[in-house]
Design a protein around this motif. Structure first.
Motif, PDB file in Angstrom:
ATOM      1  N   TYR A 375      37.089  36.804   6.011  1.00  0.00           N
ATOM      2  CA  TYR A 375      37.173  35.550   5.259  1.00  0.00           C
ATOM      3  C   TYR A 375      37.268  34.379   6.092  1.00  0.00           C
ATOM      4  CZ  TYR A 375      38.020  37.774   0.669  1.00  0.00           C
ATOM      5  OH  TYR A 375      38.054  38.611  -0.406  1.00  0.00           O
ATOM      6  N   SER A 376      36.367  33.595   6.321  1.00  0.00           N
ATOM      7  CA  SER A 376      36.260  32.437   6.913  1.00  0.00           C
ATOM      8  C   SER A 376      36.201  30.949   6.549  1.00  0.00           C
ATOM      9  CB  SER A 376      34.892  32.663   8.023  1.00  0.00           C
ATOM     10  OG  SER A 376      33.979  32.722   7.217  1.00  0.00           O
ATOM     11  N   GLN A 377      35.471  30.980   5.263  1.00  0.00           N
ATOM     12  CA  GLN A 377      35.524  29.755   4.711  1.00  0.00           C
ATOM     13  C   GLN A 377      35.760  29.685   3.157  1.00  0.00           C
ATOM     14  OE1 GLN A 377      31.360  28.447   5.406  1.00  0.00           O
ATOM     15  NE2 GLN A 377      30.626  30.291   4.069  1.00  0.00           N
ATOM     16  N   GLU A 378      36.208  30.941   2.570  1.00  0.00           N
ATOM     17  CA  GLU A 378      36.284  30.889   1.273  1.00  0.00           C
ATOM     18  C   GLU A 378      37.671  30.424   1.062  1.00  0.00           C
ATOM     19  OE1 GLU A 378      33.084  33.598   2.110  1.00  0.00           O
ATOM     20  OE2 GLU A 378      35.151  33.147   3.205  1.00  0.00           O
ATOM     21  N   LEU A 379      38.239  30.023  -0.259  1.00  0.00           N
ATOM     22  CA  LEU A 379      39.401  29.505  -0.722  1.00  0.00           C
ATOM     23  C   LEU A 379      39.743  30.605  -1.794  1.00  0.00           C
ATOM     24  CD1 LEU A 379      38.606  25.895  -1.374  1.00  0.00           C
ATOM     25  CD2 LEU A 379      39.511  26.760   0.613  1.00  0.00           C
ATOM     26  N   GLU A 380      39.020  31.433  -2.231  1.00  0.00           N
ATOM     27  CA  GLU A 380      39.731  32.589  -2.980  1.00  0.00           C
ATOM     28  C   GLU A 380      38.977  33.926  -2.560  1.00  0.00           C
ATOM     29  OE1 GLU A 380      41.427  32.071  -5.624  1.00  0.00           O
ATOM     30  OE2 GLU A 380      41.397  29.980  -5.800  1.00  0.00           O
TER      31      GLU A 380
END
Length: 415
Positions: A375-380
């Motif tokens: 996970y790097s740019q995900e918000l969920e």
């Protein structure tokens, strides 16, 4: 109908590429619309509406319900890439001379009877080319389901190290600057916290953001108990001497001498105090599995110096009999097909080639190379990411058990 192949890409969809009555019978129209589209299917009808099929091994022809096979003779290609018209074996040409006709050069490439195949009627009523949606076989089996994710989480929660004196498996993350060591911890922590977290410093700086040796336990939810593993984060490896993590520091970490939050000094390796140096660390304090974290977009760019550093580390780890795994990160950035759909990971021939390349460069079995997306740019949270990450973590726990089992066997033999 005639399968006609061209240079393929991983991203394939069903579509009509070219219809001669609409787009023209000239060669340039064919190549503009059909080149680099992967496998294609060419359907051609003459005025007698006799369909026929060419394959790489021959050319079955259906006249009524009886197939007739036209074999491609030895030494000839069933199809050739050039700037000319669609052709098979450089003998049978379609839309010849930019006209709606079929032309047989009469060469010996294909043993065919034109009267049987198309009734000697050379006029074409239509020539169409379709893109074929190829069926790819997964080269590793993965269940991309919520049930599988839940099953993996439960297995990890209930994991018990083989040795009773070890309450939690210690997993050491080693890799170049920016490969994703800290991001892997954040990703695992996110899954069990059921939200995106950023406890460990991570980013894309040119130098290592991790300057301390950190041991990160993971809780099973905000109020949950600690899970049976600890992820140990290190300073990033750099190719030049006097920068990044020192190999001597790694040796001290492996043997359980380096305390949590020890600040690395690239100019001077860790020196344990006399009291600690006089006694061996307990099995609980030692590292039970080493994970090399490698950026899949930079495997081919790995310098000789960095490769030599990794080889030196591997020799030390091997001498201690510690289990080893390679975590291949950023697979979505490496392959557009995977970026579009993470479930395409294990049908991507490009990712497979990268797995084989890193296996060769680091000298580890292909089965020990695990591609993941942190996970790097995900918000969920996303199901597919969770499945890959948890599968990798479960394999680390399995390998740590192998190491602990080996240690127990050696101790039994001593006594």
């Amino acid at each position: 109908m005639a399968p006609h192949t061209s240079n393929s890409t991983d991203d394939e969809t069903d579509s009509s590429l070219q219809t001669s009555s609409v787009h023209g019978y000239n060669a340039s129209a064919f190549h503009q619309r059909c080149n680099r589209q992967g496998p294609t299917l060419q359907l051609t009808d003459d005025s007698l509406l006799n369909p026929f099929i060419f394959t790489s091994s021959g050319s079955p022809h259906f006249q009524g319900k009886i197939p007739v096979c036209f074999k491609v003779n030895s030494g000839y290609n069933a199809r050739i890439d050039d700037t000319g018209v669609p052709n098979f074996g450089q003998q049978l040409y379609f839309c010849y001379n930019n006209q709606p006709v079929v032309y047989n050069s009469g060469s010996n490439a294909v043993s065919l009877n034109t009267a049987t195949m198309y009734g000697n009627d050379t006029q074409l009523s239509e020539c169409e080319v379709y893109k074929v949606n190829a069926i790819h076989k997964q080269w590793r089996n993965v269940l991309w389901t919520a049930n599988r994710r839940d099953e993996l989480m439960e297995m990890i929660r209930n994991h018990k190290p083989l040795v009773t004196s070890v309450s939690r498996v210690r997993i050491l993350m080693i890799g170049p600057v920016g490969a994703g060591k800290s991001s892997f911890f954040n990703s695992i922590n996110s899954i069990f916290m059921s939200r995106i977290t950023s406890k460990a410093m991570s980013g894309s700086a040119g130098t290592s953001l991790t300057t301390q040796f950190r041991t990160y336990p993971v809780k099973d939810g905000r109020e949950g108990k600690p899970l049976p593993f600890v992820l140990c984060d290190t300073m990033g490896l750099e190719e030049q001497s006097g920068a990044g993590l020192d190999i001597e520091d790694i040796s001290s970490i492996l043997q359980g001498h380096v305390p949590d939050r020890y600040k690395f000094n690239p100019m001077a390796p860790f020196q344990p105090d006399e009291q600690k140096a006089s006694r061996p660390a307990s099995l609980q304090e030692k590292i039970h599995c080493v994970v090399y974290v490698i950026d899949s977009t930079r495997i081919s760019l790995m310098s000789d110096k960095l490769q030599e550093k990794l080889a030196s580390i591997r020799r030390k780890v091997n001498s201690l009999g510690i289990a080893q795994i390679v975590l291949m990160t950023k697979v979505d950035e490496a392959c557009p097909l995977v970026e579009k759909d993470l479930q395409s990971l294990y049908v991507s021939s490009y990712i497979k080639s990268k797995v084989q390349e890193v296996s060769s460069r680091l000298g580890v079995p292909v089965s020990c190379v695990l591609p993941v997306k942190n996970y790097s740019q995900e918000l969920e949270l996303e199901l597919n990411c969770d499945v890959l990450l948890l599968t990798a973590l479960q394999q680390m726990l399995n390998f740590a058990d192998d190491y602990l089992d080996d240690v127990c066997s050696m101790e039994d033999n001593v006594f």
